[in-house]
Design an enzyme around this catalytic site. Structure first.
Site, PDB file in Angstrom:
ATOM      1  N   ASN A  24       0.853  -1.177   0.000  1.00  0.00           N
ATOM      2  CA  ASN A  24       0.000   0.000   0.000  1.00  0.00           C
ATOM      3  C   ASN A  24       0.897   1.238   0.000  1.00  0.00           C
ATOM      4  OD1 ASN A  24      -1.765   2.158   0.803  1.00  0.00           O
ATOM      5  ND2 ASN A  24      -3.158   0.645   1.661  1.00  0.00           N
ATOM      6  N   HIS A  71      -9.839  -4.993  -3.550  1.00  0.00           N
ATOM      7  CA  HIS A  71      -8.520  -5.281  -2.972  1.00  0.00           C
ATOM      8  C   HIS A  71      -8.699  -5.631  -1.503  1.00  0.00           C
ATOM      9  CE1 HIS A  71      -9.288  -0.945  -2.722  1.00  0.00           C
ATOM     10  NE2 HIS A  71      -8.563  -0.922  -1.617  1.00  0.00           N
ATOM     11  N   HIS A  76      -6.966  -5.907   2.172  1.00  0.00           N
ATOM     12  CA  HIS A  76      -5.864  -5.395   2.983  1.00  0.00           C
ATOM     13  C   HIS A  76      -5.355  -6.478   3.930  1.00  0.00           C
ATOM     14  CE1 HIS A  76      -6.487  -1.098   1.963  1.00  0.00           C
ATOM     15  NE2 HIS A  76      -7.731  -1.493   1.778  1.00  0.00           N
TER      16      HIS A  76
END
Length: 186
Positions: free
Chosen positions: A75, A145, A147
């Site tokens: 990220n 997406h 995490h």
């Protein structure tokens, strides 16, 4: 006034009146605040960074590992050092849109991300999840997406709680290299 941690206060012109606060400057966060690299729309060709990252080198795109249906990438605006995202190559917005192969590999890559983070950084725990839609907090809602955020005992200290600032001890390129080397094979 800019105060370093090891020297006397240094007066700098144009930064305001001196006060008793120490400052940790994080100018890289301005890109996130201003929405830099955010897609302009929901389609893959609307500037989706998750669609463009696979065409970059691993180093340039901060890709840790590539699979058949998904890839793991750091990220750019991490909650903690080592904050990874597992992303399908296909541009889909909702978890229910994944096919069986994408769902399976997303789960496998999530497990591999945890294994790599434990090996490389000694993570004590993880926050794992997806924000589905803008209303749920998805920064890039048009491309799914997941995490994978490593956590350590005591990692929530005064900086994020009081100062609303996260201190990251390592450059993203160095973190990418470390995690790529720790990524489980097979």
């Amino acid at each position: 006034m800019l105060i370093s941690m090891t020297s006397e206060p240094e007066l700098q012109r144009g930064v305001g009146e001196p006060d008793g606060f120490r400052r940790l400057w994080t100018p890289h966060r301005m890109a996130y605040i201003q929405g830099e690299n955010k897609p302009t729309g929901p389609a893959p060709d609307d500037g989706c960074p998750f669609c463009s990252i696979p065409s970059l080198s691993d180093e340039e795109g901060l890709v840790v590992a590539r699979g058949t249906a998904v890839f793991a990438v750091l990220n750019l605006y991490p909650y903690n050092g080592g904050h990874l995202m597992v992303v399908p190559y296909r541009h889909v917005a909702d978890y229910t849109e994944l096919d069986a192969a994408e769902t399976d590999e997303l789960a496998v890559f999530t497990k591999k991300a945890m294994t790599a983070l434990r090996a490389a950084s000694g993570a004590h725990g993880f926050n794992i999840g997806m924000n589905q839609g803008t209303a749920a907090g998805a920064g890039i809602a048009a491309h799914l997406h997941q995490h994978v955020v490593p956590r350590w005992g005591g990692d929530t200290n005064f900086m994020p709680v009081v100062g609303h600032t996260k201190v990251l001890p390592q450059l993203l390129a160095d973190t990418r290299k470390m995690l790529a080397e720790a990524w489980p094979q097979g």
